[in-house]
Design a protein around this motif. Structure first.
Motif, PDB file in Angstrom:
ATOM      1  N   THR A  41      22.835  25.676  85.444  1.00 59.46           N
ATOM      2  CA  THR A  41      23.643  26.357  85.084  1.00 59.46           C
ATOM      3  C   THR A  41      25.505  26.504  84.386  1.00 59.46           C
ATOM      4  O   THR A  41      25.785  26.791  83.902  1.00 59.46           O
ATOM      5  N   ASP A  42      25.557  25.169  85.228  1.00 59.24           N
ATOM      6  CA  ASP A  42      26.546  24.635  84.747  1.00 59.24           C
ATOM      7  C   ASP A  42      26.758  24.078  83.737  1.00 59.24           C
ATOM      8  O   ASP A  42      28.021  24.603  82.878  1.00 59.24           O
ATOM      9  N   GLU A  43      26.362  23.320  83.290  1.00 60.32           N
ATOM     10  CA  GLU A  43      25.742  23.306  81.442  1.00 60.32           C
ATOM     11  C   GLU A  43      26.198  23.937  80.451  1.00 60.32           C
ATOM     12  O   GLU A  43      26.544  24.138  79.439  1.00 60.32           O
ATOM     13  N   LYS A  62      28.897  25.970  80.237  1.00 55.24           N
ATOM     14  CA  LYS A  62      29.956  25.239  79.704  1.00 55.24           C
ATOM     15  C   LYS A  62      30.123  25.184  77.947  1.00 55.24           C
ATOM     16  O   LYS A  62      30.830  26.204  77.798  1.00 55.24           O
ATOM     17  N   CYS A  63      28.933  25.848  78.138  1.00 53.78           N
ATOM     18  CA  CYS A  63      28.305  25.564  76.650  1.00 53.78           C
ATOM     19  C   CYS A  63      29.116  26.771  75.879  1.00 53.78           C
ATOM     20  O   CYS A  63      29.483  27.411  74.917  1.00 53.78           O
ATOM     21  N   LEU A  64      28.524  27.727  76.289  1.00 55.15           N
ATOM     22  CA  LEU A  64      29.254  29.532  76.522  1.00 55.15           C
ATOM     23  C   LEU A  64      30.787  29.660  76.476  1.00 55.15           C
ATOM     24  O   LEU A  64      30.741  30.326  75.049  1.00 55.15           O
ATOM     25  N   GLN A  65      31.485  29.154  77.263  1.00 57.04           N
ATOM     26  CA  GLN A  65      32.590  28.942  76.999  1.00 57.04           C
ATOM     27  C   GLN A  65      32.994  28.718  75.853  1.00 57.04           C
ATOM     28  O   GLN A  65      34.167  29.276  75.137  1.00 57.04           O
ATOM     29  N   GLU A  66      32.614  27.325  75.461  1.00 52.95           N
ATOM     30  CA  GLU A  66      32.890  26.803  73.919  1.00 52.95           C
ATOM     31  C   GLU A  66      32.844  27.291  73.314  1.00 52.95           C
ATOM     32  O   GLU A  66      33.528  27.440  72.313  1.00 52.95           O
ATOM     33  N   ARG A  67      31.759  28.063  73.734  1.00 54.42           N
ATOM     34  CA  ARG A  67      30.810  28.958  71.351  1.00 54.42           C
ATOM     35  C   ARG A  67      31.713  30.177  71.978  1.00 54.42           C
ATOM     36  O   ARG A  67      32.184  30.698  70.983  1.00 54.42           O
ATOM     37  N   GLY A  68      32.255  31.045  72.507  1.00 57.00           N
ATOM     38  CA  GLY A  68      33.211  31.609  72.812  1.00 57.00           C
ATOM     39  C   GLY A  68      34.421  31.622  72.454  1.00 57.00           C
ATOM     40  O   GLY A  68      34.950  32.708  71.489  1.00 57.00           O
ATOM     41  N   ASP A  69      35.269  30.643  72.313  1.00 56.81           N
ATOM     42  CA  ASP A  69      36.089  30.480  71.565  1.00 56.81           C
ATOM     43  C   ASP A  69      35.873  30.187  70.159  1.00 56.81           C
ATOM     44  O   ASP A  69      36.935  30.382  69.400  1.00 56.81           O
TER      45      ASP A  69
END
Length: 121
Positions: free
Chosen positions: A107-109, A112-119
């Motif tokens: 879930t953490d991976e 983190k990936c979604l947060q990076e892509r959200g930017d």
């Protein structure tokens, strides 16, 4: 303008998904008249019987309504549209989580990936 259909999903279901997506995005608004079955069939490059099935299914789902002599219209019931939106969101998230789990991601991976892509969006 023909639509490129996926080979692993029935064409009528892909057309239903397309119309529902147009409604959820606001491309089609509540109360808006849909093209006739024949017009949409020509536009999509499908048989009119396929398009008739799509319209029938949408009406059974209460996403559209047929007005005798006038055609098919997107429902004016905004609660139904909101319920559809929430249902679609839940289906997408469930499918996504099942796919993520099948590849062993934590879930953490994924967060983190979604947060990076959200930017990026």
């Amino acid at each position: 303008m023909s639509i490129d259909f996926l080979p692993d999903k029935p064409i009528y279901q892909q057309l239903i998904d397309r119309i529902m997506g147009d409604i959820l995005r606001g491309t089609l608004s509540t109360g808006q008249k849909l093209p006739s079955v024949r017009e949409y069939a020509v536009e999509a490059g499908v048989n009119a019987n396929t398009m008739q099935r799509v319209y029938k299914e949408l009406e059974q789902m209460e996403i559209t309504e047929t007005r005798r002599g006038q055609g098919s219209f997107v429902t004016e019931n905004e609660e139904k549209i909101l319920a559809l939106r929430n249902e679609m969101k839940e289906q997408l998230v469930t499918t996504f989580l099942q796919n993520v789990a099948s590849f062993g991601f934590t879930t953490d991976e994924i967060v983190k990936c979604l947060q990076e892509r959200g930017d990026e969006a």
